[in-house]
Design a protein around this motif. Sequence first.
Motif, PDB file in Angstrom:
ATOM      1  N   ARG A 198      -7.643   0.580   3.819  1.00  0.00           N
ATOM      2  CA  ARG A 198      -6.356   1.226   4.069  1.00  0.00           C
ATOM      3  C   ARG A 198      -6.525   2.416   5.009  1.00  0.00           C
ATOM      4  N   PRO A 204       0.286   1.634  10.988  1.00  0.00           N
ATOM      5  CA  PRO A 204       0.183   2.562   9.865  1.00  0.00           C
ATOM      6  C   PRO A 204       1.347   3.551   9.841  1.00  0.00           C
ATOM      7  N   SER A 215       0.825  -1.200   0.000  1.00  0.00           N
ATOM      8  CA  SER A 215       0.000   0.000   0.000  1.00  0.00           C
ATOM      9  C   SER A 215       0.865   1.258   0.000  1.00  0.00           C
ATOM     10  N   ARG A 226       1.906   4.866   1.200  1.00  0.00           N
ATOM     11  CA  ARG A 226       1.787   5.657   2.431  1.00  0.00           C
ATOM     12  C   ARG A 226       0.996   6.924   2.162  1.00  0.00           C
ATOM     13  N   LEU A 232     -10.188   5.189   7.723  1.00  0.00           N
ATOM     14  CA  LEU A 232      -9.963   4.220   6.663  1.00  0.00           C
ATOM     15  C   LEU A 232     -10.592   4.708   5.357  1.00  0.00           C
TER      16      LEU A 232
END
Length: 224
Positions: free
Chosen positions: A52, A80, A2, A4, A46
């Motif tokens: 995500r 995260p 994913s 950032r 999210l």
Amino acid sequence: MSVRPRLYLNHDIDFDWLRAVEFGRVTEDQPEDRWRPLSATFAYLLDEPEGRVVGFVVEEFPTFDEDDDEVAAIWDPDGPRFDAPLLGLTDATAGEVVLGARSHFAGRDSINRSIFGMATEVEGEDAVERWRHCLEAGDGMAHFALGYTLFELGHHTEAYRHLRHYTELAPMGAWNWCWYGRAAEAIGEVEEARAAYRRAVELEALEDGDETDAAQRLTALGGE
């Protein structure tokens, strides 16, 4: 892997909050299932349910204790991670961003909130100019205020763009949908207006939903 989130930082000293979310997003009027709270004063946002992480919010920011065990996860190196260009941070934890923001803002508003406050003090074209400045400063919330201000000045087509977009950013606000409906109606998109008014009415029916005039406008259009 994913990507950032590159955070946009939004700090308001009157409301005592910090918003740190991916550029172009807002934290207002989000579905409940897009939040992952760690405590009463900290929650991750999210992009979709179980999706995500795209940022976080901190309430009661001046007294928020980033070292409290309840929010220990904000320091987790496997949790995260974010880029915060304003703070010169790359691949940082939420805890690092919180500390950086505390030092950077040092008890003052972020520039967008200063402009936001000035925009609320004027009307007409002066308000349009300041709402544009607020939007240019990166505050997605300004789409809504700019939209209804343009609408009230008769600039319906431009208002429509901003108000429609804001329902995508903040889909759980009844007034967001009602104003979108008004703009769609004004430019002749009647079916779109009906759909927007119906959504506003649905949101009003939810607990603590804002009361709008969407039902009356829908009836006037022959929608219900």
